[in-house]
Design an enzyme around this catalytic site. Structure first.
Site, PDB file in Angstrom:
ATOM      1  N   PRO A  98       0.795  -1.156  -0.144  1.00  0.00           N
ATOM      2  CA  PRO A  98      -0.049   0.115   0.162  1.00  0.00           C
ATOM      3  C   PRO A  98       0.927   1.150  -0.303  1.00  0.00           C
ATOM      4  CG  PRO A  98       0.088  -1.231   1.904  1.00  0.00           C
ATOM      5  CD  PRO A  98       0.712  -2.074   1.233  1.00  0.00           C
ATOM      6  N   GLU A 125       1.927  -8.434   8.661  1.00  0.00           N
ATOM      7  CA  GLU A 125       2.090  -6.687   8.857  1.00  0.00           C
ATOM      8  C   GLU A 125       2.842  -6.479   7.644  1.00  0.00           C
ATOM      9  OE1 GLU A 125       0.596  -4.363  10.821  1.00  0.00           O
ATOM     10  OE2 GLU A 125      -0.380  -6.100  11.488  1.00  0.00           O
ATOM     11  N   ARG A 163      -3.801  -8.023 -20.397  1.00  0.00           N
ATOM     12  CA  ARG A 163      -4.577  -7.384 -21.550  1.00  0.00           C
ATOM     13  C   ARG A 163      -3.859  -6.668 -22.696  1.00  0.00           C
ATOM     14  NH1 ARG A 163      -9.570  -6.707 -20.344  1.00  0.00           N
ATOM     15  NH2 ARG A 163      -9.863  -4.581 -21.518  1.00  0.00           N
ATOM     16  N   ASP A 178      -9.963   0.697 -24.591  1.00  0.00           N
ATOM     17  CA  ASP A 178     -10.443   0.784 -22.873  1.00  0.00           C
ATOM     18  C   ASP A 178     -10.201   2.102 -22.420  1.00  0.00           C
ATOM     19  OD1 ASP A 178     -11.663  -1.747 -22.898  1.00  0.00           O
ATOM     20  OD2 ASP A 178      -9.715  -2.576 -22.421  1.00  0.00           O
TER      21      ASP A 178
HETATM   22  N1  SAH Z   1       1.275  -2.900   7.352  1.00  0.00           N
HETATM   23  C1  SAH Z   1       1.259  -2.634   6.052  1.00  0.00           C
HETATM   24  C2  SAH Z   1       0.183  -3.513   5.526  1.00  0.00           C
HETATM   25  C3  SAH Z   1       0.388  -4.753   5.524  1.00  0.00           C
HETATM   26  S1  SAH Z   1      -0.991  -5.940   4.549  1.00  0.00           S
HETATM   27  C4  SAH Z   1       1.052  -1.184   5.818  1.00  0.00           C
HETATM   28  O1  SAH Z   1       0.221  -0.476   6.392  1.00  0.00           O
HETATM   29  O2  SAH Z   1       1.905  -0.639   4.801  1.00  0.00           O
HETATM   30  C5  SAH Z   1      -0.148  -7.111   4.218  1.00  0.00           C
HETATM   31  C6  SAH Z   1       0.274  -7.299   2.548  1.00  0.00           C
HETATM   32  O3  SAH Z   1      -0.885  -7.005   1.646  1.00  0.00           O
HETATM   33  C7  SAH Z   1       1.205  -6.227   2.234  1.00  0.00           C
HETATM   34  O4  SAH Z   1       2.536  -6.592   2.479  1.00  0.00           O
HETATM   35  C8  SAH Z   1       1.027  -6.181   0.890  1.00  0.00           C
HETATM   36  O5  SAH Z   1       1.907  -7.056  -0.190  1.00  0.00           O
HETATM   37  C9  SAH Z   1      -0.486  -6.340   0.485  1.00  0.00           C
HETATM   38  N2  SAH Z   1      -1.067  -5.176   0.353  1.00  0.00           N
HETATM   39  C10 SAH Z   1      -2.202  -4.749   1.147  1.00  0.00           C
HETATM   40  N3  SAH Z   1      -2.758  -3.672   0.656  1.00  0.00           N
HETATM   41  C11 SAH Z   1      -2.257  -3.346  -0.439  1.00  0.00           C
HETATM   42  C12 SAH Z   1      -2.462  -2.296  -1.535  1.00  0.00           C
HETATM   43  N4  SAH Z   1      -3.388  -1.205  -1.252  1.00  0.00           N
HETATM   44  N5  SAH Z   1      -1.560  -2.394  -2.471  1.00  0.00           N
HETATM   45  C13 SAH Z   1      -0.766  -3.233  -2.805  1.00  0.00           C
HETATM   46  N6  SAH Z   1      -0.383  -4.399  -1.897  1.00  0.00           N
HETATM   47  C14 SAH Z   1      -1.303  -4.341  -0.769  1.00  0.00           C
END
Ligand code: SAH
Length: 254
Positions: A98, A125, A163, A178
Site C-alpha cells: 500500500p 504486517e 491485456r 479501453d
Molecule cells: N502494515 C502494512 C500493510 C500490510 S497488509 C502497511 O500498513 O503498509 C499485508 C500485505 O498485503 C502487504 O505486505 C502487501 O503485500 C499487501 N497489500 C495490502 N494492501 C495493499 C495495497 N493497497 N496495494 C498493494 N498491496 C497491498
C-alpha cells in the site's frame, strides 16, 4: 492509437504463501487463455518451502514490539532465488505494497514491456524492510486502502498486464480502446434490445456511419472524463478539434 512496446512472451513469477489463489487468473477468461496459449508464463513460488523448521515458519515477531508478524528477509530471498531461476536472472522485482507507486495505465504498460517480473505478495504486517532494500526494484499499490495480502493486488496487476500482450484480447477487442489507454474514460456501450425500460439506444449507433460513430464515441469519452475525472483532462487543455466534436454532439456544457 500506437501499439505499445510489449514483449511477445512475458515470464511472471510470484512469491506467495497462497499459490492456490492464483487459479482465479490461470483458469478463467482472457487471462486463463493467455496462460494456456503460452502468451505468458506464471511460476508460483511458495516461501514456505524455504522454512528452516518443520512447522514451515516464514514470519516472526516485529523488533520493537507491536501487533502482528513480519515475513523474514532470508526466507523471501531464498524463494526469490528460485523464482529468478525460472523467470530469469534479470527479472524486475515488484513488491505489492500500500506504500508503493499507485498502479495506473502508464505503469501497467511500462511493466508489460519487461521480459520477466517477479511479484512479491506480502502477508501479515508486511515484509522485513531489508528484503525490500536489497532485492525489490519497485513497490506497487492498488489503491489507498489495505487488504490482507498481496495476492489480490498481484492478480490485479497481472490481469492488467496480460491485456496488453499482443493476441491476449483477440482481434475483436483491443486494450487500446479501453478506459485510460488514451488518458480518457471509455464511451458508454449498448447492445440489444434497442429499447429497454423506455430508454433507446443513441440513434447514431444505429446509423451505420462509422465516421459519425467514432466522433460520437470520442465526444462521449471526453464529456465523461471531464465530468468524472477532472484530474485527467480539463476543457482548457482540449484541442480545437475535440472542442468542435463536443459542440457538434451538444456536449460542450455539462
Ligand atoms: N502494515 C502494512 C500493510 C500490510 S497488509 C502497511 O500498513 O503498509 C499485508 C500485505 O498485503 C502487504 O505486505 C502487501 O503485500 C499487501 N497489500 C495490502 N494492501 C495493499 C495495497 N493497497 N496495494 C498493494 N498491496 C497491498
Amino acid at each position: 492509437m500506437s501499439t505499445p512496446d510489449v514483449s511477445p512472451q512475458l515470464r511472471l513469477a510470484v512469491l506467495t504463501l497462497f499459490p492456490e489463489m492464483f487459479s482465479a487468473i490461470t483458469q478463467w477468461g482472457v487471462t486463463g487463455r493467455a496462460f494456456e496459449s503460452g502468451l505468458c508464463q506464471l511460476h508460483l513460488q511458495d516461501p514456505r518451502e524455504e522454512a528452516a523448521d518443520r512447522h514451515g515458519t516464514v514470519d516472526d515477531r516485529p523488533y520493537g514490539g507491536g501487533p502482528g508478524m513480519v515475513m523474514q528477509a532470508p526466507i523471501l530471498a531464498a524463494a526469490l532465488a528460485k523464482a529468478r531461476a525460472v523467470a530469469g536472472e534479470n527479472a524486475k522485482v515488484v513488491a505489492m505494497s500500500p506504500q508503493g507507486t499507485p498502479l495506473d495505465a502508464a505503469l501497467v504498460r511500462s511493466l508489460a514491456s519487461e521480459d520477466a517480473l517477479v511479484l512479491v505478495a506480502g502477508r501479515y504486517e508486511g515484509i522485513d524492510e531489508r528484503f525490500v532494500t536489497r532485492h525489490v526494484d519497485l513497490e506497487v499499490s492498488v489503491g489507498d486502502y489495505v487488504v490482507s495480502g498481496g495476492e489480490l493486488p498481484a492478480m490485479m496487476l497481472i490481469d492488467a498486464l496480460v491485456r496488453w500482450l499482443p493476441g491476449a484480447l483477440g482481434h475483436e477487442a483491443s486494450a487500446a480502446e479501453d478506459s485510460f489507454s488514451e488518458g480518457l474514460l471509455d464511451c458508454p456501450h449498448y447492445t440489444r434490445p434497442e429499447t429497454y425500460e423506455g430508454l433507446t439506444v443513441p440513434s447514431v449507433l444505429l446509423s451505420g456511419h462509422h465516421g459519425e460513430i467514432a466522433g460520437w464515441r470520442r465526444a462521449q469519452s471526453l464529456r465523461r472524463t471531464l465530468d468524472r475525472r477532472p484530474d485527467l483532462i480539463t476543457m482548457e487543455g482540449l484541442s480545437e478539434a475535440d472542442r468542435a466534436l463536443l459542440d457538434k454532439w451538444d456536449l460542450l456544457q455539462k
